[in-house]
Design a protein around this motif. Structure first.
Motif, PDB file in Angstrom:
ATOM      1  N   GLU A 164      41.111  40.050  47.675  1.00  0.00           N
ATOM      2  CA  GLU A 164      42.174  39.556  48.558  1.00  0.00           C
ATOM      3  C   GLU A 164      43.562  39.977  48.073  1.00  0.00           C
ATOM      4  O   GLU A 164      44.558  39.609  48.686  1.00  0.00           O
ATOM      5  N   LYS A 165      43.590  40.707  46.957  1.00  0.00           N
ATOM      6  CA  LYS A 165      44.842  41.199  46.373  1.00  0.00           C
ATOM      7  C   LYS A 165      45.802  40.055  46.058  1.00  0.00           C
ATOM      8  O   LYS A 165      47.002  40.089  46.366  1.00  0.00           O
ATOM      9  N   ILE A 166      45.240  39.019  45.449  1.00  0.00           N
ATOM     10  CA  ILE A 166      46.008  37.859  45.013  1.00  0.00           C
ATOM     11  C   ILE A 166      46.196  37.961  43.512  1.00  0.00           C
ATOM     12  O   ILE A 166      45.273  38.339  42.786  1.00  0.00           O
ATOM     13  N   VAL A 167      47.393  37.659  43.043  1.00  0.00           N
ATOM     14  CA  VAL A 167      47.684  37.736  41.620  1.00  0.00           C
ATOM     15  C   VAL A 167      46.797  36.741  40.877  1.00  0.00           C
ATOM     16  O   VAL A 167      46.685  35.578  41.263  1.00  0.00           O
ATOM     17  N   ARG A 168      46.189  37.232  39.829  1.00  0.00           N
ATOM     18  CA  ARG A 168      45.267  36.412  39.051  1.00  0.00           C
ATOM     19  C   ARG A 168      46.054  35.355  38.266  1.00  0.00           C
ATOM     20  O   ARG A 168      47.021  35.671  37.594  1.00  0.00           O
ATOM     21  N   PRO A 169      45.608  34.083  38.329  1.00  0.00           N
ATOM     22  CA  PRO A 169      46.306  33.033  37.571  1.00  0.00           C
ATOM     23  C   PRO A 169      45.985  33.145  36.082  1.00  0.00           C
ATOM     24  O   PRO A 169      45.107  33.904  35.672  1.00  0.00           O
ATOM     25  N   GLY A 170      46.664  32.363  35.296  1.00  0.00           N
ATOM     26  CA  GLY A 170      46.430  32.357  33.858  1.00  0.00           C
ATOM     27  C   GLY A 170      45.056  31.809  33.515  1.00  0.00           C
ATOM     28  O   GLY A 170      44.402  31.137  34.307  1.00  0.00           O
ATOM     29  N   TYR A 171      44.644  32.095  32.303  1.00  0.00           N
ATOM     30  CA  TYR A 171      43.321  31.685  31.834  1.00  0.00           C
ATOM     31  C   TYR A 171      43.154  30.167  31.881  1.00  0.00           C
ATOM     32  O   TYR A 171      42.125  29.661  32.337  1.00  0.00           O
ATOM     33  N   SER A 172      44.171  29.439  31.436  1.00  0.00           N
ATOM     34  CA  SER A 172      44.077  27.976  31.416  1.00  0.00           C
ATOM     35  C   SER A 172      44.002  27.414  32.842  1.00  0.00           C
ATOM     36  O   SER A 172      43.335  26.403  33.080  1.00  0.00           O
ATOM     37  N   THR A 173      44.652  28.069  33.786  1.00  0.00           N
ATOM     38  CA  THR A 173      44.576  27.632  35.183  1.00  0.00           C
ATOM     39  C   THR A 173      43.157  27.820  35.718  1.00  0.00           C
ATOM     40  O   THR A 173      42.619  26.934  36.391  1.00  0.00           O
ATOM     41  N   LEU A 174      42.554  28.960  35.400  1.00  0.00           N
ATOM     42  CA  LEU A 174      41.163  29.194  35.800  1.00  0.00           C
ATOM     43  C   LEU A 174      40.230  28.160  35.167  1.00  0.00           C
ATOM     44  O   LEU A 174      39.326  27.641  35.831  1.00  0.00           O
ATOM     45  N   GLN A 175      40.464  27.871  33.912  1.00  0.00           N
ATOM     46  CA  GLN A 175      39.651  26.857  33.239  1.00  0.00           C
ATOM     47  C   GLN A 175      39.767  25.503  33.934  1.00  0.00           C
ATOM     48  O   GLN A 175      38.774  24.803  34.127  1.00  0.00           O
ATOM     49  N   THR A 176      40.975  25.144  34.301  1.00  0.00           N
ATOM     50  CA  THR A 176      41.209  23.863  34.971  1.00  0.00           C
ATOM     51  C   THR A 176      40.502  23.820  36.321  1.00  0.00           C
ATOM     52  O   THR A 176      39.858  22.820  36.661  1.00  0.00           O
ATOM     53  N   ILE A 177      40.604  24.890  37.079  1.00  0.00           N
ATOM     54  CA  ILE A 177      39.961  24.954  38.394  1.00  0.00           C
ATOM     55  C   ILE A 177      38.448  24.815  38.250  1.00  0.00           C
ATOM     56  O   ILE A 177      37.810  24.018  38.956  1.00  0.00           O
ATOM     57  N   ILE A 178      37.880  25.570  37.332  1.00  0.00           N
ATOM     58  CA  ILE A 178      36.431  25.536  37.129  1.00  0.00           C
ATOM     59  C   ILE A 178      35.990  24.165  36.640  1.00  0.00           C
ATOM     60  O   ILE A 178      34.987  23.618  37.106  1.00  0.00           O
ATOM     61  N   SER A 179      36.741  23.590  35.735  1.00  0.00           N
ATOM     62  CA  SER A 179      36.419  22.264  35.225  1.00  0.00           C
ATOM     63  C   SER A 179      36.438  21.222  36.341  1.00  0.00           C
ATOM     64  O   SER A 179      35.541  20.374  36.436  1.00  0.00           O
ATOM     65  N   GLN A 180      37.450  21.279  37.192  1.00  0.00           N
ATOM     66  CA  GLN A 180      37.551  20.332  38.308  1.00  0.00           C
ATOM     67  C   GLN A 180      36.394  20.499  39.286  1.00  0.00           C
ATOM     68  O   GLN A 180      35.826  19.519  39.764  1.00  0.00           O
ATOM     69  N   VAL A 181      36.024  21.730  39.568  1.00  0.00           N
ATOM     70  CA  VAL A 181      34.930  21.992  40.508  1.00  0.00           C
ATOM     71  C   VAL A 181      33.602  21.506  39.931  1.00  0.00           C
ATOM     72  O   VAL A 181      32.786  20.917  40.656  1.00  0.00           O
ATOM     73  N   LEU A 182      33.392  21.718  38.639  1.00  0.00           N
ATOM     74  CA  LEU A 182      32.156  21.246  38.008  1.00  0.00           C
ATOM     75  C   LEU A 182      32.087  19.725  38.017  1.00  0.00           C
ATOM     76  O   LEU A 182      31.029  19.135  38.261  1.00  0.00           O
ATOM     77  N   THR A 183      33.212  19.074  37.792  1.00  0.00           N
ATOM     78  CA  THR A 183      33.268  17.610  37.831  1.00  0.00           C
ATOM     79  C   THR A 183      32.985  17.102  39.246  1.00  0.00           C
ATOM     80  O   THR A 183      32.216  16.156  39.427  1.00  0.00           O
ATOM     81  N   GLU A 184      33.595  17.727  40.235  1.00  0.00           N
ATOM     82  CA  GLU A 184      33.352  17.332  41.631  1.00  0.00           C
ATOM     83  C   GLU A 184      31.884  17.507  42.002  1.00  0.00           C
ATOM     84  O   GLU A 184      31.316  16.662  42.692  1.00  0.00           O
ATOM     85  N   GLU A 185      31.271  18.583  41.554  1.00  0.00           N
ATOM     86  CA  GLU A 185      29.856  18.823  41.842  1.00  0.00           C
ATOM     87  C   GLU A 185      28.981  17.761  41.181  1.00  0.00           C
ATOM     88  O   GLU A 185      28.029  17.264  41.776  1.00  0.00           O
ATOM     89  N   ARG A 186      29.314  17.411  39.958  1.00  0.00           N
ATOM     90  CA  ARG A 186      28.562  16.359  39.264  1.00  0.00           C
ATOM     91  C   ARG A 186      28.661  15.035  40.024  1.00  0.00           C
ATOM     92  O   ARG A 186      27.669  14.334  40.204  1.00  0.00           O
TER      93      ARG A 186
END
Length: 168
Positions: free
Chosen positions: A26-48
């Motif tokens: 989608e040619k979107i600027v990649r966020p920082g590593y910690s932002t990706l970690q936060t997003i993934i962590s939140q999604v895993l928590t929501e799934e749980r």
């Protein structure tokens, strides 16, 4: 996008790769590593939480008793530990043991099939949760939240029943 990815595969590595591929396409600027970690962590928590709520809704007391039966220790070895053992050969003695395991797992398999369909758990996630049930000891499983233990056990029963069925 992360919420869709977590439904296919719960592993954080897969979710990160899916997100990075999406951002690149989608040619979107990649966020920082910690932002990706936060997003993934939140999604895993929501799934749980989604799975936990689903178990509270769809699992009856009778289903819970069947699952708890697997965790009870009898004569220093539980049914779950016995179920984890693979057949060493295709001899008649081993196949009788496999038939016994098959009959123990049949009612639980029916429950697992129904619950996994209601919760929309992918085969990849079922395999992942089943591997966790195989990895953890019975004592460890007993220490987890009940819903988490039930998830691992049902996924394990689902995969193990299919494997035993194939062996037979």
């Amino acid at each position: 996008r992360a919420k869709l990815s977590v439904r296919r595969d719960i592993t954080p590595n897969f979710i990160a790769h899916e997100l990075l591929t999406f951002l690149q396409n989608e040619k979107i600027v990649r966020p920082g590593y910690s932002t990706l970690q936060t997003i993934i962590s939140q999604v895993l928590t929501e799934e749980r939480y989604r799975l936990k709520d689903g178990f509270q809704t769809h699992l009856t007391e009778q289903h819970k008793q069947l699952l708890d039966q697997l965790l009870k220790n009898e004569n220093a070895i539980s049914e779950l530990a016995a179920l984890k053992q693979d057949a060493k050969s295709f001899s008649s003695k081993m196949m009788r043991l496999e038939c016994k395991k098959h009959s123990i797992l049949k009612p639980l398999y029916d429950v697992a099939k129904m619950i996994m369909a209601h919760l929309d758990v992918s085969n990849q996630n079922i395999a992942h949760y089943a591997s966790l049930a195989y990895y953890y000891t019975i004592r460890d499983l007993d220490r987890f939240d009940k819903e988490q233990t039930y998830l691992y056990l049902l996924c394990y029963v689902f995969k193990r029943y299919q494997q035993i069925n194939d062996n037979l």
